[in-house]
Scaffold this active site. Structure first.
Site, short mmCIF file in Angstrom:
data_model
loop_
_atom_site.label_atom_id
_atom_site.label_comp_id
_atom_site.label_asym_id
_atom_site.label_seq_id
_atom_site.Cartn_x
_atom_site.Cartn_y
_atom_site.Cartn_z
N ASP A 94 0.72 -1.29 -0.05
CA ASP A 94 0.15 0.16 -0.03
C ASP A 94 0.91 1.33 0.07
O ASP A 94 0.69 1.97 0.95
CB ASP A 94 -1.04 0.22 1.18
CG ASP A 94 -2.06 -1.04 0.90
OD1 ASP A 94 -1.69 -2.25 0.96
OD2 ASP A 94 -3.14 -0.78 0.78
N HIS A 137 3.51 4.59 9.37
CA HIS A 137 3.45 3.00 8.87
C HIS A 137 4.96 2.73 8.45
O HIS A 137 4.86 1.43 8.54
CB HIS A 137 2.42 2.95 7.79
CG HIS A 137 1.01 3.17 8.21
ND1 HIS A 137 0.39 2.63 9.07
CD2 HIS A 137 0.09 4.06 7.40
CE1 HIS A 137 -0.91 3.01 9.11
NE2 HIS A 137 -0.89 4.06 8.15
N HIS A 176 -5.53 5.08 11.32
CA HIS A 176 -4.91 4.19 10.95
C HIS A 176 -4.13 3.87 12.19
O HIS A 176 -3.41 4.66 12.94
CB HIS A 176 -4.18 4.06 9.77
CG HIS A 176 -5.12 4.07 8.59
ND1 HIS A 176 -5.48 5.39 7.98
CD2 HIS A 176 -5.60 3.20 7.68
CE1 HIS A 176 -5.97 5.37 6.69
NE2 HIS A 176 -6.44 3.92 6.55
N ASP A 267 -7.65 11.40 8.70
CA ASP A 267 -8.71 10.61 8.07
C ASP A 267 -9.61 10.02 9.23
O ASP A 267 -10.50 9.35 8.90
CB ASP A 267 -7.81 9.61 7.45
CG ASP A 267 -6.64 9.10 8.20
OD1 ASP A 267 -5.66 8.46 7.57
OD2 ASP A 267 -6.56 9.28 9.69
N TYR A 307 -7.89 12.26 3.80
CA TYR A 307 -7.90 12.05 2.13
C TYR A 307 -9.16 12.61 1.61
O TYR A 307 -9.47 12.62 0.39
CB TYR A 307 -7.89 10.51 1.89
CG TYR A 307 -6.67 9.86 2.56
CD1 TYR A 307 -6.64 9.31 3.66
CD2 TYR A 307 -5.61 10.14 1.83
CE1 TYR A 307 -5.52 8.90 4.09
CE2 TYR A 307 -4.18 9.70 2.28
CZ TYR A 307 -4.24 9.04 3.50
OH TYR A 307 -3.18 8.63 4.06
C1 LIG Z 1 -1.01 7.96 6.77
C2 LIG Z 1 -1.92 6.92 6.62
O1 LIG Z 1 -2.34 6.31 7.77
O2 LIG Z 1 -3.30 7.57 6.35
N1 LIG Z 1 -2.06 5.64 5.56
C3 LIG Z 1 -2.92 5.22 5.16
C4 LIG Z 1 -2.72 4.02 4.28
C5 LIG Z 1 -3.74 3.12 4.06
C6 LIG Z 1 -3.48 1.70 3.20
N2 LIG Z 1 -4.80 1.08 2.73
C7 LIG Z 1 -5.44 2.08 1.50
C8 LIG Z 1 -6.53 1.37 1.08
C9 LIG Z 1 -7.43 2.17 0.14
N3 LIG Z 1 -8.75 1.92 0.33
ZN LIG Z 2 -4.30 7.05 7.98
#
Ligand SMILES: CC(O)(O)NCCCCNCCCN
Ligand SMILES: [Zn+2]
Length: 666
Positions: A94, A137, A176, A267, A307
């Site tokens: 990802d 991450h 997340h 997010d 996002y």
């Molecule tokens: C910095 C953060 O924590 O926002 N990164 C989030 C990564 C998400 C990965 N999965 C994406 C799936 C898409 N639907």
């Molecule tokens: Zn995130």
């Protein structure tokens, strides 16, 4: 006193993007930074900040967290062809690479270090870095989840190594789990990592068993890793506040960090396709405020996720406005946390119980949790990668965050002659005394032609009206008779139909007959059990050792007064310090600082006129300066905790934000 809020941003970090089709990564776009920065410009916030330039993190900086082989590998990416970049990306999850992402990743990490340098050297009080790629991450030898270098983990190691910081609190409010941060510090007791995250019993990305609440850290680091899983989507403002009041803040005050770093991912806000939560952008004004009396106000926020470009920009502005000291918006009609959030709070508190004295009386794991624990193990085998379905969160709408206007006068003071007006404050006198005031207050005034009592009270009532019309933010008043002045404020607020939260620190019980009409709610700290049990609007908090008991007071403020206050949502907060109470100056300042999150910072501090020594420290906090640290807190007295829990049991059916345990309703 240190002031100034740093803004770190450089448009170079917008100069990389996804060069191929990958549904998992398409949401991480350069516009995330441009819309955030443009919103700051539009709201006049850039001009109010101290612009601090980015710098590239050096190899040494990056090697504080990452391995040489990983750094060497990433160093090669600028020279790769598109095919090579795609192949290089395959080994990670990802995340995507781009010829310019290594440069931007160095700038993102360097921005966090610039922020730490400026805060730790006192050039600014606090600040936020708007960066991409995000960081939380990424792991020692792996990129992941749009992250290349772990910006905040590098900043924490850097703060320890370069600035001799001994204890760092990392608050990760991104939706997340920042597993990269957890892995980096899980055996390190000098870095307390707190994260909440969408989890859905391990069904949500990154689907890690170690993101659950029972992963509390390892070896010496046990207790210094706090995971709060959200097992359902749709979490609201009240759920987030509940976790701050009943998990993060009590532990954070006990830990007493020298520095607070925030993995500021937005997010977790409404409208975001990843989080699918319902908390509104103004909640970040409160979350930020609640951290600003830790670490003498040294708070460094670093952008992670976010996002939905609308809620991201609004959330970023809310965060900056609070860092700049603007009044927080009213926390509108908070009901209690949902059942799932309550279960998470309950589980986290019981998992962390062995490690924190503020939690030593927390309830044990709910019985149902033990049973589902086994079920979860069974599901483990069944776990399948869920197919990426498009989230249509673009249609979700929410009200614009309320305007947060700073009154032209921040702090007005009414002081006896001979007491100097503290710098930054404005001495207040009532220019149009109400000739009928004596009559209106005759029930309170013992002697209605006591002229200076009357003049003080008329200043007091006029000050309240100036606060209610937002001409003045907050006030400090010294009076001869505190009880009488308090009654006057209660009566006057009621006459203006304004709801007042009164927090009274005393030693003895006080003569007050509150009408149980809900227009006023009083929390009364004293060392004496109050015999009469009044209604739900009079809350006696008894501390055996009285108001000199720092941890007792803080336990009650964080776990009882804050939830109550946020749910009551007053127009005015009245902080009354009775002459006989022995509260310490810094605890008093913490009380003033923390409660300014309510009532749009309309706080009125009332003290006996002989408390001259307290004028400057109280005024300093009213002016928006962080309250001083209390030092690591000991555990509160057991019988005080038991008394507080009895109080909670009695009140929580009315005040549901007080709940800390899930009813065993399985
Ligand atoms: C910095 C953060 O924590 O926002 N990164 C989030 C990564 C998400 C990965 N999965 C994406 C799936 C898409 N639907
Ligand atoms: Zn995130």
């Amino acid at each position: 006193m240190q002031t100034g809020t740093a803004l770190i941003y450089d448009e170079e970090m917008t100069k990389y993007k996804l060069l191929w089709v990958d549904p998992a990564c398409k949401i991480e776009v350069p516009e995330r930074l441009t819309v955030s920065h443009e919103a700051l410009v539009k709201n006049g916030l850039v001009d109010r900040c101290v612009s601090v330039p980015v710098r590239e993190a050096t190899d040494a900086d990056i090697l504080l967290v990452h391995s040489e082989e990983y750094l060497e590998a990433v160093k090669k990416t600028p020279f790769m062809t598109l095919e090579d970049l795609m192949e290089f990306t395959q080994q990670y999850g990802d995340v995507y690479f781009h010829p310019n992402i290594y440069h931007c990743a160095k700038l993102a990490a360097g921005a966090a270090l610039q922020l730490v340098d400026n805060v730790m050297t006192g050039k600014v009080r606090n600040g936020m870095a708007l960066v991409r790629p995000p960081g939380h991450h990424s792991m020692r030898s792996a990129a992941n989840g749009f992250c290349v270098f772990n910006n905040v983990s590098i900043a924490a190691q850097y703060a320890k190594q370069k600035h001799g910081v001994e204890r760092v609190l990392i608050v990760d409010w991104d939706v997340h789990h920042g597993q990269g941060v957890q892995y980096c510090f899980e055996d390190d007791p000098s870095v307390l990592y707190f994260s909440w995250h969408r989890y859905e019993h391990q069904k949500f990305w990154p689907q890690l068993r170690e993101s659950d609440y029972d992963c509390v850290g390892k070896a010496k680091g046990a207790g210094f890793n706090i995971n709060v899983p959200w097992n359902k989507v749709g979490m609201q403002n009240t759920d987030y506040l509940s976790v701050f009041f009943h998990v993060l803040l009590p532990v954070a005050y006990e830990f007493c960090p020298d520095l607070v770093l925030v993995c500021a991912g937005f997010d977790a806000a409404i409208g975001d396709p990843e989080g699918e939560m319902c908390a509104t952008p103004d909640i970040f004004a409160h979350l930020t405020h609640l951290l600003m009396n830790l670490a003498d106000g040294k708070v460094c926020a670093v952008l992670e996720g976010g996002y939905n470009l609308t809620s991201l920009a609004q959330s970023v502005c809310q965060t900056f406005q609070t860092l700049l000291g603007d009044p927080t918006p009213l926390p509108v009609n908070l009901d209690g946390p949902c059942q799932s959030a309550l279960e998470s709070v309950h589980c986290v508190r019981s998992a962390q119980k062995p490690y924190w004295s503020c939690l030593k009386h927390a309830a044990d794991l709910p019985t149902f949790e033990l049973s589902t624990k086994r079920i979860k193990v069974v599901e483990e085998e069944e776990r399948t990668e869920k197919v990426e379905e498009e989230k249509n969160t673009e249609e979700i709408v929410w009200p614009d965050p309320p305007k947060r206007v700073s009154p032209c006068v921040r702090t007005a003071v009414v002081l006896p002659d001979g007491v100097d007006c503290p710098d930054g404050c404005k001495r207040f006198t009532d220019l149009h005394p109400d000739p009928l005031l004596g009559k209106k207050l005759e029930n309170i005034l013992k002697d209605s032609n006591d002229s200076d009592a009357l003049s003080t009270l008329s200043s007091l009532t006029a000050l309240i009206e100036k606060m209610e019309t937002n001409k003045i933010c907050n006030g400090l008043v010294l009076v001869r008779d505190v009880s009488m002045a308090m009654m006057c404020v209660v009566q006057h607020a009621a006459s203006l139909n304004k709801r007042a939260l009164i927090v009274c620190v005393a030693n003895e019980a006080i003569p007050i007959d509150l009408t149980d009409d809900g227009k006023t709610i009083m929390v009364h700290f004293s060392s004496k059990e109050s015999e009469e049990q009044k209604g739900k609007y009079y809350i006696p908090v008894c501390l055996k050792k009285g108001c000199s008991d720092t941890s007792g007071i803080m336990q009650a403020v964080l776990g009882l007064v804050l939830p109550l206050g946020y749910q009551y949502n007053p127009d005015l907060v009245l902080l009354v310090r009775m002459p006989d109470c022995r509260i310490s100056e810094s605890v008093w300042q913490q009380l003033i600082g923390i409660l300014q999150g309510l009532a749009q910072e309309h706080t009125l501090v009332l003290m006996q006129e002989n408390e001259k020594a307290s004028v400057t420290p109280s005024a300093s906090t009213l002016l928006g300066n962080p309250a001083p640290r209390l030092g690591p807190l000991q555990g509160p007295q057991s019988d005080d905790v038991e008394a507080l829990e009895r109080l909670r049991q009695k009140l929580q059916s009315d005040w549901t934000l007080l709940q800390t345990t899930a009813p065993d309703s399985r």
